[in-house]
Design a protein around this motif. Structure first.
Motif, PDB file in Angstrom:
ATOM      1  N   GLU A 137      22.099  21.852  48.195  1.00  0.00           N
ATOM      2  CA  GLU A 137      23.178  21.200  48.962  1.00  0.00           C
ATOM      3  C   GLU A 137      22.778  21.075  50.431  1.00  0.00           C
ATOM      4  O   GLU A 137      23.097  20.079  51.098  1.00  0.00           O
TER       5      GLU A 137
ATOM      6  N   SER B  62      24.081  16.357  47.270  1.00  0.00           N
ATOM      7  CA  SER B  62      25.387  15.729  47.014  1.00  0.00           C
ATOM      8  C   SER B  62      25.489  14.366  47.709  1.00  0.00           C
ATOM      9  O   SER B  62      26.020  13.405  47.137  1.00  0.00           O
TER      10      SER B  62
ATOM     11  N   VAL C  54      29.798  13.542  41.285  1.00  0.00           N
ATOM     12  CA  VAL C  54      30.129  14.371  42.453  1.00  0.00           C
ATOM     13  C   VAL C  54      31.636  14.454  42.644  1.00  0.00           C
ATOM     14  O   VAL C  54      32.338  13.439  42.600  1.00  0.00           O
TER      15      VAL C  54
ATOM     16  N   PHE D 246      28.085  18.374  43.987  1.00  0.00           N
ATOM     17  CA  PHE D 246      27.352  18.522  42.734  1.00  0.00           C
ATOM     18  C   PHE D 246      27.462  19.960  42.197  1.00  0.00           C
ATOM     19  O   PHE D 246      27.531  20.190  40.997  1.00  0.00           O
TER      20      PHE D 246
END
Length: 401
Positions: free
Chosen positions: A5, A10, A21, A108
């Motif tokens: 991340e 994402s 997402v 995600f």
């Protein structure tokens, strides 16, 4: 996932695959909070089910079964799935941090949390099914039987069919136990290497699975005395505070017999379970008859280096039958089933080992006496006499019934 991340996975997925997402902070927080609360509830419920299983198995069957039930690998894996999903959701929830007016969204990671929660729910359904199977006495007995059968077959396969007379060991030097516990295992390879290296002959005194007290002899050996040697010999024996069927097949006979006795107690009164136990015992005894009473460990040139004391077939059959005769002799149906078991063993002993025929005939006489003394009804007496008559017809050994 926190690292991925931080490098923008994402953001990349929002641009290229937005369906993967969760891009709303409140939705993500609500989902993860619900997952954490739900998983804690599932874990508590699952733990309660395990406690109920253990309590019921202990009270209805035998406390000896508990180690086998506690060590169920599938249940451990399921509880691990719950715990890992719970921790994952907590860390993902913590990673939703504000940046200026907006939140940094691990979108995600939240989607993966949904996947893991779905996996946990599937595991929970399987856990309910598994625990309902585990609590059934037939499943418990079948597991005990399979473990002991594998152990017995392994011992029979490793057995060399050579009849020898081992030396008298009464005057040999003794190695004393330096700790207390059940004799769990013996490293025969280590003992054999020492025996060949130091020109020794060794006897393992206690029977495997016996409870050893500190200071009693565990090994006897013939050869030069040496403190370091005795220490090495003692280290070849492993002690434990628990017994396992995988290490000692005799424990299976004890456990199945205890289930049968508990089933015949006035509080439970379940002769059907007792009959199932006798069926399993019959097959185990028939397999045990293919094994010799005396066990040796041989060197490569077929020299017997180690004499291993084992539970004899006579002692094993007597211990089981003595308990069953004491608690089941009043039930004519169980008595008939025991006669059928002894008939099958007698037929097998006539083929496999004539020495075992004498043992089986002795137990037939003991059962006949106990059954005759405890049944006054003429119909029951006729049934007992017909069972004995049938046994006399199938008996082809030199020992009379």
């Amino acid at each position: 996932m926190i690292y991925l991340e931080s490098i923008g996975i994402s953001k990349y997925l929002v641009e290229h695959a937005p369906i993967l997402v969760v891009n709303n902070a409140e939705t993500a927080r609500s989902l993860l909070t619900t997952f954490v609360a739900g998983l804690i509830s599932i874990m508590v419920f699952s733990f309660s089910l395990v406690m109920i299983l253990l309590n019921q198995a202990s009270s209805n069957f035998s406390p000896r079964l508990l180690p086998g039930l506690i060590s169920n690998r599938r249940h451990q894996i399921i509880l691990g799935i719950y715990n890992s999903t719970l921790l994952y959701c907590i860390f993902t929830l913590v990673s939703i941090t504000p940046q200026g007016d907006k939140y940094q969204m691990p979108g995600f990671s939240v989607l993966l949390g949904i996947v893991f929660m779905t996996l946990s729910l599937g595991s929970f359904i399987y856990f309910i099914h598994s625990i309902s199977q585990e609590i059934q006495v037939n499943t418990i007995m079948d597991k005990i039987f399979k473990k002991s059968k594998v152990r017995l077959e392994k011992l029979i396969e490793a057995e060399k069919h050579i009849d020898i007379d081992f030396e008298d060991t009464s005057n040999w030097k003794s190695v004393m136990a330096n700790s207390t516990g059940y004799m769990q295992d013996v490293s025969l390879k280590s003992l054999a290497d020492l025996a060949e290296e130091q020109h020794l002959k060794i006897e393992i005194v206690p029977i495997k699975g016996a409870y050893i007290l500190k200071g009693i002899p565990i090994l006897k050996y013939k050869g030069d005395s040496d403190e370091d040697l005795e220490k090495k010999l003692a280290e070849a024996i492993t002690f434990s505070n628990s017994e396992l069927i995988e290490d000692n097949y005799v424990l299976a006979f004890k456990q199945i017999t205890e289930i049968a006795l508990k089933a015949m107690s006035p509080g439970i009164n379940d002769p059907g379970t007792c009959i199932n136990c006798i069926d399993y015992l019959t097959e185990l005894f028939a397999l045990r008859m293919t094994k010799k009473d005396k066990s040796y460990y041989f060197s490569e040139d077929e020299t017997a280096l180690i004499f291993i004391n084992t539970v004899s077939f006579e002692q094993l059959l007597y211990n089981v039958m003595a308990s069953l005769r004491t608690y089941c002799k009043h039930d004519i149906v169980i008595v008939q089933k025991l006669f059928l078991m002894l008939q099958y063993l007698l037929q097998n002993s006539n083929v496999l080992n004539e020495n075992y025929s004498k043992v089986v005939v002795k137990e037939i006489k003991n059962l006949e006496k106990d059954a005759s003394d405890n049944h006054k009804n003429e119909a029951d007496i006729i049934v007992i006499q017909s069972c004995v008559k049938r046994l006399q017809q199938v008996n082809s050994s030199e020992y009379e019934i």
